[in-house]
Design a protein around this motif. Structure first.
Motif, PDB file in Angstrom:
ATOM      1  N   GLU A   1     -17.255   6.063 -31.435  1.00 59.17           N
ATOM      2  CA  GLU A   1     -16.186   5.472 -32.100  1.00 59.17           C
ATOM      3  C   GLU A   1     -14.584   5.882 -31.489  1.00 59.17           C
ATOM      4  O   GLU A   1     -14.326   4.666 -31.383  1.00 59.17           O
ATOM      5  N   LEU A   2     -14.367   7.562 -30.756  1.00 63.00           N
ATOM      6  CA  LEU A   2     -13.187   7.860 -31.136  1.00 63.00           C
ATOM      7  C   LEU A   2     -12.549   6.496 -28.926  1.00 63.00           C
ATOM      8  O   LEU A   2     -11.612   6.580 -28.631  1.00 63.00           O
ATOM      9  N   VAL A   3     -13.814   6.307 -28.210  1.00 63.28           N
ATOM     10  CA  VAL A   3     -13.264   5.760 -26.901  1.00 63.28           C
ATOM     11  C   VAL A   3     -13.207   4.200 -27.014  1.00 63.28           C
ATOM     12  O   VAL A   3     -12.427   3.437 -26.321  1.00 63.28           O
ATOM     13  N   ASP A   4     -13.399   4.219 -28.372  1.00 67.81           N
ATOM     14  CA  ASP A   4     -13.091   2.645 -28.452  1.00 67.81           C
ATOM     15  C   ASP A   4     -12.214   2.045 -28.389  1.00 67.81           C
ATOM     16  O   ASP A   4     -11.011   1.248 -29.002  1.00 67.81           O
ATOM     17  N   ILE A   5     -11.244   3.373 -29.221  1.00 68.14           N
ATOM     18  CA  ILE A   5      -9.338   3.245 -29.128  1.00 68.14           C
ATOM     19  C   ILE A   5      -9.044   3.552 -27.806  1.00 68.14           C
ATOM     20  O   ILE A   5      -8.809   4.339 -26.761  1.00 68.14           O
ATOM     21  N   ARG A   6      -8.004   2.424 -27.586  1.00 64.39           N
ATOM     22  CA  ARG A   6      -6.923   2.318 -25.995  1.00 64.39           C
ATOM     23  C   ARG A   6      -6.378   3.554 -25.939  1.00 64.39           C
ATOM     24  O   ARG A   6      -5.700   4.689 -26.790  1.00 64.39           O
ATOM     25  N   GLY A   7      -6.708   4.450 -24.823  1.00 60.09           N
ATOM     26  CA  GLY A   7      -5.859   5.469 -24.138  1.00 60.09           C
ATOM     27  C   GLY A   7      -6.464   6.633 -24.703  1.00 60.09           C
ATOM     28  O   GLY A   7      -6.498   7.922 -24.362  1.00 60.09           O
ATOM     29  N   ILE A   8      -8.248   7.002 -25.307  1.00 59.13           N
ATOM     30  CA  ILE A   8      -8.946   8.250 -25.635  1.00 59.13           C
ATOM     31  C   ILE A   8      -9.937   7.588 -24.768  1.00 59.13           C
ATOM     32  O   ILE A   8     -11.004   6.748 -25.067  1.00 59.13           O
TER      33      ILE A   8
ATOM     34  N   ILE B   1      -2.327  11.663 -27.106  1.00 60.08           N
ATOM     35  CA  ILE B   1      -1.734  10.249 -26.207  1.00 60.08           C
ATOM     36  C   ILE B   1      -0.584  10.722 -25.910  1.00 60.08           C
ATOM     37  O   ILE B   1      -0.648  10.154 -24.588  1.00 60.08           O
ATOM     38  N   VAL B   2       0.273  11.216 -26.812  1.00 52.88           N
ATOM     39  CA  VAL B   2       1.837  11.704 -26.109  1.00 52.88           C
ATOM     40  C   VAL B   2       1.582  12.155 -24.864  1.00 52.88           C
ATOM     41  O   VAL B   2       2.180  12.780 -24.246  1.00 52.88           O
ATOM     42  N   GLY B   3       0.899  13.217 -24.865  1.00 51.48           N
ATOM     43  CA  GLY B   3       0.480  14.451 -24.184  1.00 51.48           C
ATOM     44  C   GLY B   3      -0.130  14.640 -22.397  1.00 51.48           C
ATOM     45  O   GLY B   3       0.196  14.942 -21.763  1.00 51.48           O
ATOM     46  N   GLN B   4      -0.457  12.988 -22.753  1.00 48.35           N
ATOM     47  CA  GLN B   4      -1.455  12.860 -21.304  1.00 48.35           C
ATOM     48  C   GLN B   4      -0.367  12.601 -20.123  1.00 48.35           C
ATOM     49  O   GLN B   4       1.163  11.777 -20.206  1.00 48.35           O
ATOM     50  N   GLN B   5      -0.851  13.153 -19.310  1.00 47.47           N
ATOM     51  CA  GLN B   5       0.167  13.397 -18.020  1.00 47.47           C
ATOM     52  C   GLN B   5       1.639  14.059 -18.270  1.00 47.47           C
ATOM     53  O   GLN B   5       2.239  13.306 -17.466  1.00 47.47           O
TER      54      GLN B   5
ATOM     55  N   GLY C   1      12.763   4.031 -27.423  1.00 54.02           N
ATOM     56  CA  GLY C   1      13.557   4.495 -27.396  1.00 54.02           C
ATOM     57  C   GLY C   1      13.185   6.295 -28.256  1.00 54.02           C
ATOM     58  O   GLY C   1      14.190   6.837 -27.961  1.00 54.02           O
ATOM     59  N   ALA C   2      12.066   6.735 -28.623  1.00 53.69           N
ATOM     60  CA  ALA C   2      11.547   7.372 -28.767  1.00 53.69           C
ATOM     61  C   ALA C   2      11.135   8.408 -27.812  1.00 53.69           C
ATOM     62  O   ALA C   2      10.858   9.587 -26.954  1.00 53.69           O
ATOM     63  N   GLY C   3      11.001   7.842 -26.526  1.00 54.83           N
ATOM     64  CA  GLY C   3      10.757   8.439 -25.196  1.00 54.83           C
ATOM     65  C   GLY C   3       9.176   8.347 -24.214  1.00 54.83           C
ATOM     66  O   GLY C   3       8.888   8.917 -23.340  1.00 54.83           O
ATOM     67  N   LEU C   4       9.035   7.107 -25.485  1.00 57.47           N
ATOM     68  CA  LEU C   4       7.040   6.565 -25.175  1.00 57.47           C
ATOM     69  C   LEU C   4       7.069   5.817 -23.677  1.00 57.47           C
ATOM     70  O   LEU C   4       8.082   4.315 -23.748  1.00 57.47           O
ATOM     71  N   SER C   5       5.714   5.584 -23.372  1.00 56.03           N
ATOM     72  CA  SER C   5       6.087   4.810 -22.010  1.00 56.03           C
ATOM     73  C   SER C   5       5.561   3.301 -22.688  1.00 56.03           C
ATOM     74  O   SER C   5       5.047   3.528 -24.192  1.00 56.03           O
ATOM     75  N   ALA C   6       6.084   2.340 -22.024  1.00 63.77           N
ATOM     76  CA  ALA C   6       5.047   0.473 -23.343  1.00 63.77           C
ATOM     77  C   ALA C   6       3.463   1.437 -23.153  1.00 63.77           C
ATOM     78  O   ALA C   6       2.977   0.469 -24.478  1.00 63.77           O
ATOM     79  N   ARG C   7       2.831   1.562 -22.469  1.00 59.54           N
ATOM     80  CA  ARG C   7       1.220   1.483 -22.051  1.00 59.54           C
ATOM     81  C   ARG C   7       1.235   2.555 -23.806  1.00 59.54           C
ATOM     82  O   ARG C   7      -0.026   2.693 -24.610  1.00 59.54           O
ATOM     83  N   LYS C   8       1.819   3.758 -23.331  1.00 58.29           N
ATOM     84  CA  LYS C   8       1.792   4.954 -24.655  1.00 58.29           C
ATOM     85  C   LYS C   8       2.312   4.073 -26.147  1.00 58.29           C
ATOM     86  O   LYS C   8       1.533   4.462 -27.209  1.00 58.29           O
ATOM     87  N   ALA C   9       3.272   3.334 -25.947  1.00 65.97           N
ATOM     88  CA  ALA C   9       3.740   2.799 -27.514  1.00 65.97           C
ATOM     89  C   ALA C   9       1.920   1.979 -28.353  1.00 65.97           C
ATOM     90  O   ALA C   9       2.144   1.559 -29.331  1.00 65.97           O
ATOM     91  N   GLU C  10       1.515   1.476 -27.049  1.00 66.81           N
ATOM     92  CA  GLU C  10       0.918   0.738 -27.515  1.00 66.81           C
ATOM     93  C   GLU C  10      -0.444   1.577 -27.510  1.00 66.81           C
ATOM     94  O   GLU C  10      -1.319   0.594 -28.852  1.00 66.81           O
ATOM     95  N   TYR C  11      -1.144   2.762 -26.874  1.00 66.58           N
ATOM     96  CA  TYR C  11      -2.258   2.918 -27.500  1.00 66.58           C
ATOM     97  C   TYR C  11      -1.949   3.773 -28.824  1.00 66.58           C
ATOM     98  O   TYR C  11      -2.631   4.134 -29.887  1.00 66.58           O
ATOM     99  N   LEU C  12      -0.801   4.426 -29.088  1.00 67.12           N
ATOM    100  CA  LEU C  12      -0.463   5.260 -30.384  1.00 67.12           C
ATOM    101  C   LEU C  12      -0.784   3.896 -31.764  1.00 67.12           C
ATOM    102  O   LEU C  12      -1.464   4.101 -33.304  1.00 67.12           O
ATOM    103  N   THR C  13      -0.419   2.857 -31.201  1.00 66.23           N
ATOM    104  CA  THR C  13      -0.285   1.530 -32.046  1.00 66.23           C
ATOM    105  C   THR C  13      -2.030   1.307 -32.218  1.00 66.23           C
ATOM    106  O   THR C  13      -2.453   0.871 -34.124  1.00 66.23           O
TER     107      THR C  13
END
Length: 201
Positions: free
Chosen positions: A120-127, A34-38, A81-93
């Motif tokens: 199972e995996l595509v049910d997670i946001r960002g995957i 997720i962190v490495g996307q785009q 603050g770690a450099g994540l976009s708002a969207r990636k922060a949501e995805y990681l959460t």
């Protein structure tokens, strides 16, 4: 596979020594994807290092293990603050929530088929499907995955089988029939044919 496929017959001896290796645990591997996307590999590593430091600092312990509960303990400003976009922060959460709540059945994955794990995996946001397939290949070491959404695979098939002509998904799927039950392996060799560096995930 090499017996049935002229291209593989040539490629396999060129890269015969190299092997796929699984690293880390499932949660860390998916968080990294997720962190490495785009973003570039270099940028992704920098953000990843800051994200891990924030998680470990927030967990209060000396652990180097990235726990879903420790990610859930961080608020959005800390993740940003770690450099994540708002969207990636949501995805990681969301990823951490799925793991923490037991909505992904990691212990059963060895018995589950590829499609059930992808579901199972595509049910997670960002995957999406591509990320799930990369996870099957690189983390679970599943031998027969054919990631038709992968640009590198399609390019490799185009160059090696169709003299550089554009290739449809149907044509790519047809080429892959000869690779079963080792489609992941053939995909990896085609990636290597495009780029001498081992694919890492």
């Amino acid at each position: 596979m090499a017996k049935r496929d002229r291209v593989m017959k040539k490629l396999i001896p060129q890269f015969g020594e190299a092997r796929l290796q699984s690293r880390g645990d499932a949660f860390t591997t998916l968080a990294r994807s997720i962190v490495g996307q785009q973003i570039s590999v270099k940028a992704a590593q920098s953000v990843w290092d800051r994200f891990v430091a924030a998680v470990l600092a927030g967990s209060g312990g000396p652990s180097t293990h990235l726990a879903p509960t420790a990610v859930l303990a961080l608020d959005t400003p800390t993740l940003r603050g770690a450099g994540l976009s708002a969207r990636k922060a949501e995805y990681l959460t969301d990823l951490a929530r799925h793991f923490d709540a037991g909505q992904v059945h990691v212990a059963q994955w060895q018995e589950m088929d590829d499609e059930a794990i992808i579901e199972e995996l595509v049910d997670i946001r960002g995957i999406g499907r591509w990320t799930a397939e990369m996870f099957l290949i690189f983390h679970l070491m599943r031998p027969n995955v054919m990631p038709l959404d992968d640009v590198g695979l399609i390019k490799g098939i185009s160059l090696s089988y169709f003299s550089g002509e554009p290739v449809s998904r149907a044509e790519a799927r047809e080429v892959g029939e000869a690779w079963a039950p080792y489609r992941s392996v053939a995909t990896w060799y085609l990636w290597r044919s495009l780029d001498p560096l081992p694919v890492d995930y």
